[in-house]
Design a protein around this motif. Structure first.
Motif, PDB file in Angstrom:
ATOM      1  N   VAL A  38       9.088   3.794  -0.939  1.00 18.77           N
ATOM      2  CA  VAL A  38       8.362   3.635  -2.195  1.00 18.77           C
ATOM      3  C   VAL A  38       9.361   3.478  -3.343  1.00 18.77           C
ATOM      4  O   VAL A  38       9.199   2.622  -4.218  1.00 18.77           O
ATOM      5  N   GLN A  39      10.395   4.319  -3.297  1.00 19.22           N
ATOM      6  CA  GLN A  39      11.401   4.288  -4.367  1.00 19.22           C
ATOM      7  C   GLN A  39      12.033   2.901  -4.486  1.00 19.22           C
ATOM      8  O   GLN A  39      12.188   2.361  -5.583  1.00 19.22           O
ATOM      9  N   LYS A  40      12.353   2.309  -3.342  1.00 18.55           N
ATOM     10  CA  LYS A  40      12.991   0.987  -3.360  1.00 18.55           C
ATOM     11  C   LYS A  40      12.040  -0.061  -3.927  1.00 18.55           C
ATOM     12  O   LYS A  40      12.450  -0.909  -4.721  1.00 18.55           O
ATOM     13  N   ALA A  41      10.747   0.019  -3.494  1.00 17.53           N
ATOM     14  CA  ALA A  41       9.752  -0.954  -3.974  1.00 17.53           C
ATOM     15  C   ALA A  41       9.555  -0.825  -5.476  1.00 17.53           C
ATOM     16  O   ALA A  41       9.471  -1.829  -6.203  1.00 17.53           O
ATOM     17  N   MET A  42       9.521   0.425  -5.982  1.00 18.61           N
ATOM     18  CA  MET A  42       9.326   0.647  -7.425  1.00 18.61           C
ATOM     19  C   MET A  42      10.548   0.196  -8.214  1.00 18.61           C
ATOM     20  O   MET A  42      10.423  -0.403  -9.283  1.00 18.61           O
TER      21      MET A  42
ATOM     22  N   TYR B 163      10.890   0.547 -12.154  1.00 19.66           N
ATOM     23  CA  TYR B 163      10.263   1.875 -12.308  1.00 19.66           C
ATOM     24  C   TYR B 163      11.251   2.890 -11.755  1.00 19.66           C
ATOM     25  O   TYR B 163      11.279   3.159 -10.556  1.00 19.66           O
ATOM     26  N   GLU B 164      12.083   3.429 -12.646  1.00 21.90           N
ATOM     27  CA  GLU B 164      13.117   4.352 -12.184  1.00 21.90           C
ATOM     28  C   GLU B 164      12.704   5.800 -12.391  1.00 21.90           C
ATOM     29  O   GLU B 164      12.872   6.626 -11.498  1.00 21.90           O
ATOM     30  N   ASP B 165      12.179   6.117 -13.589  1.00 22.08           N
ATOM     31  CA  ASP B 165      11.861   7.518 -13.926  1.00 22.08           C
ATOM     32  C   ASP B 165      10.370   7.766 -14.037  1.00 22.08           C
ATOM     33  O   ASP B 165       9.920   8.910 -13.936  1.00 22.08           O
ATOM     34  N   GLU B 166       9.629   6.703 -14.297  1.00 22.88           N
ATOM     35  CA  GLU B 166       8.171   6.839 -14.471  1.00 22.88           C
ATOM     36  C   GLU B 166       7.479   5.726 -13.703  1.00 22.88           C
ATOM     37  O   GLU B 166       8.097   4.696 -13.410  1.00 22.88           O
ATOM     38  N   PHE B 167       6.203   5.970 -13.416  1.00 26.87           N
ATOM     39  CA  PHE B 167       5.441   4.904 -12.762  1.00 26.87           C
ATOM     40  C   PHE B 167       4.012   4.910 -13.317  1.00 26.87           C
ATOM     41  O   PHE B 167       3.440   5.980 -13.580  1.00 26.87           O
TER      42      PHE B 167
ATOM     43  N   TRP C 244       0.848  -1.197   0.000  1.00 22.60           N
ATOM     44  CA  TRP C 244       0.000   0.000   0.000  1.00 22.60           C
ATOM     45  C   TRP C 244       0.876   1.237   0.000  1.00 22.60           C
ATOM     46  O   TRP C 244       1.791   1.344   0.826  1.00 22.60           O
ATOM     47  N   PHE C 245       0.620   2.152  -0.947  1.00 24.12           N
ATOM     48  CA  PHE C 245       1.328   3.438  -0.959  1.00 24.12           C
ATOM     49  C   PHE C 245       0.400   4.510  -0.405  1.00 24.12           C
ATOM     50  O   PHE C 245      -0.807   4.528  -0.703  1.00 24.12           O
TER      51      PHE C 245
END
Lengths: 370, 225
Positions: A125-129, A134-138, A105-106
């Motif tokens: 969140v960054q680590k999960a993405m 998902y580095e630059d876009e999500f 959950w975000f």
């Protein structure tokens, strides 16, 4: 007044029995470390949450339906702004988005300073993405469509506990992600300049909207305090269990060396040490052991929590669904540290000194003959 | 005035119990300054009990022990300990050394209660080691010493405070002949230093010694006249 010679000889005898004392030293350090670490974490979290609450307005209003949070529309803002004492009402978009690929959950938070196609994400969140590239876009997948957003920047590591699982979006983008209408809000921030009016205003809000929940800063603060006292309580019980275990171990250790210690005390008595000297000797030795163990325990706990961010233990407090990469704000409650000292060092000293006193007052003639 | 005057001394163990017994019964004894007195008797005759009462290690049930005309039998702990520290040097059968410490550190123990400077302490320890002929082992741990060396370390510790009275309980019981003779040599040094010495022993080695002033026989807690 103890002489320098006496203190030096006490330390000499302490080092003679260093293996016996090392055992107590390590256990004592470990117990102090565990308790201090738990207190450091809970104090730090309390501090961050309290600071976060302080930055919010006097009252936060949430609507409920079937016992769950439910969105509010512009009419709520108008009605509440008409209550005497209210200076402004701000609608907030805030909610949770389920990231199905990672089963996480975000926390989505509306931020009007951002453009509609960008976002700021927390470290967790960054680590999960990043794990799913998902580095630059999500891409947010909603019921109706896919919303692609640029990852604008990351919330700095160590901002606080709030931002770790957070995604900051423009409010309208946030509404789209959360499936809300354009005139809907998750929360209302109600500003009441006069602190004496806060209670009345919150009651009036609930009178107008019986399904609404009006939480004052004071209510939120006490909820945070309750939450961490509750968790602290569990660890206090663990601590008491550890302490009892420690006493049992210590008692065993004393029992093992009781004969030798008795002999040593008898020898010292035969050399002219009085009962007071024996107690002073044991006091010095065990103060050195317990105080150094206490200081080591606190220092290691400080490093563990505030330098290494409490690996393993932080997930007990924060939950481990999303990797917690927050940095704990260094908050040290000296009163609590003193309390650990009082409940750790004093019983430790008493536990060792009382048997020594008991031996010292007994008839020495048999002990020196054996 | 006698150095030590024991008057009507009794020591009763387990009072008011079925197994109560008198370790010492109505002891009267005077020991003059610089005298070396041997207490003789079989095991259980009360020699060691009398020594521990003389040294203030335990309290008599009744009677008086006058040392330099001061009754030490009823002194509170702090004063009887100070008396023991200043005036008494104990030598035990089992040596009673502090294991894990060196010879030097063992001899240093009584000086821990003083406020002497490092140099003064070192000087006292050196003198005591010289008297007991143990200075060559000063840095060695007592656990690694032979029986005779342990005894000499215990003697050095007993004399480091330069006590007026030396009490020795079976000092040669754990020693071979050579080391027992070494003890006799040290005993003669005590005599030369005008120490008052009381030795509890059943070793016949002491019987014909010229330095011994008196031999007192004990049996079943009583002096045999």
């Amino acid at each position: 007044m103890l002489s320098k010679n006496f203190v030096e000889y006490a330390i000499l005898l302490l080092f003679k029995d260093r293996n016996d004392h090392l055992f107590s030293f390590l256990i004592f350090s470990f117990i102090v470390f565990i308790l201090s670490a738990v207190l450091f974490i809970s104090d730090s979290l309390q501090y961050d949450l309290t600071q976060s609450i302080k930055s919010q307005p006097e009252i936060v209003v949430e609507n409920t339906r079937a016992g769950r949070a439910y969105q509010m529309h512009d009419g709520f803002i108008y009605d509440i702004s008409q209550i005497t004492g209210v200076s402004s009402v701000e609608g907030i978009v805030d909610g949770y988005h389920y990231f199905a690929q990672k089963r996480l959950w975000f926390h989505i938070i509306g931020d009007a300073t951002l453009a509609k196609d960008e976002m700021i994400i927390g470290q967790g969140v960054q680590k999960a993405m990043a794990e799913l590239y998902y580095e630059d876009e999500f891409n947010f997948f909603t019921e109706e469509r896919m919303i692609r957003l640029k990852i604008n920047k990351r919330a700095p590591k160590g901002t606080n506990i709030i931002s770790n699982d957070a995604i900051f979006l423009h409010p309208n983008t946030a509404r789209a992600v959360l499936g809300m209408e354009m005139d809907e809000y998750s929360k209302l921030y109600v500003s009441v300049p006069n602190p004496n009016e806060v209670g009345n205003v919150s009651l009036k809000i609930v009178e107008i909207y019986p399904s609404a929940k009006a939480t004052t800063q004071e209510d939120a603060m006490s909820a945070v305090r309750h939450l961490y006292y509750y968790k602290g309580g569990i660890f206090m019980i663990l601590y008491v269990i550890a302490l009892v275990s420690f006493f049992i171990l210590l008692k065993n250790q004393i029992s093992l060396v009781y004969g030798e210690k008795k002999k040593e005390i008898a020898i010292l008595r035969s050399l002219g040490f009085c009962i007071k000297d024996i107690i002073a000797l044991k006091f010095i030795q065990n103060t050195v052991v317990s105080l150094s163990a206490y200081l080591l325990g606190v220092a290691v706990a400080y490093l563990y929590v505030f330098v290494f961010n409490a690996p393993y233990l932080r997930n007990i407090f924060l939950g481990n669904t999303l990797e917690n990469s927050i940095t704990f704000t260094p908050v040290v409650d000296l009163n609590l540290l003193f309390l650990i000292f009082l409940f750790g060092v004093i019983p430790f000293l008493a536990f060792v000194i009382l048997p020594a006193w008991k031996i010292a007052i007994s008839d020495m003639s048999e002990a020196v003959k054996s | 005035m006698s150095k030590i005057a024991i008057q009507n001394l009794n020591k009763l163990y387990n009072p008011n119990k079925p197994n109560a017994f008198y370790a010492l019964k109505n002891i009267n004894l005077s020991i003059e300054e610089s005298e070396i007195v041997i207490l003789k008797g079989v095991s259980g005759s009360g020699k060691s009990t009398l020594l521990s009462l003389l040294g203030g290690l335990s309290k008599p049930s009744s009677g008086e022990i006058l040392v330099d005309a001061h009754n030490i039998a009823k002194l509170p702990d702090i004063m009887s300990s100070a008396f023991r520290h200043q005036k008494i040097g104990f030598i035990f059968q089992s040596f009673n050394l502090l294991e894990g410490l060196s010879v030097y550190q063992n001899i240093l123990a009584p000086l821990a209660l003083t406020k002497l400077g490092k140099e003064a302490m070192h000087e006292k320890v050196s003198l005591a080691m010289e008297l007991a002929n143990i200075e060559h082992k000063k840095d060695q741990k007592v656990g690694s010493l032979s029986g005779g060396e342990r005894q000499r370390c215990a003697i050095a510790r007993a004399v480091v405070m330069e006590p007026e009275i030396i009490l020795a309980d079976e000092p040669t019981a754990n020693l071979d002949k050579e080391n027992s003779l070494m003890f006799i040599k040290i005993l003669k040094k005590f005599k030369a230093l005008h120490k008052t010495v009381v030795i509890a022993t059943h070793d016949t080695l002491f019987d014909e010694l010229s330095c011994i002033n008196r031999c007192v026989q004990m049996r079943d807690g009583e002096l045999v006249l």
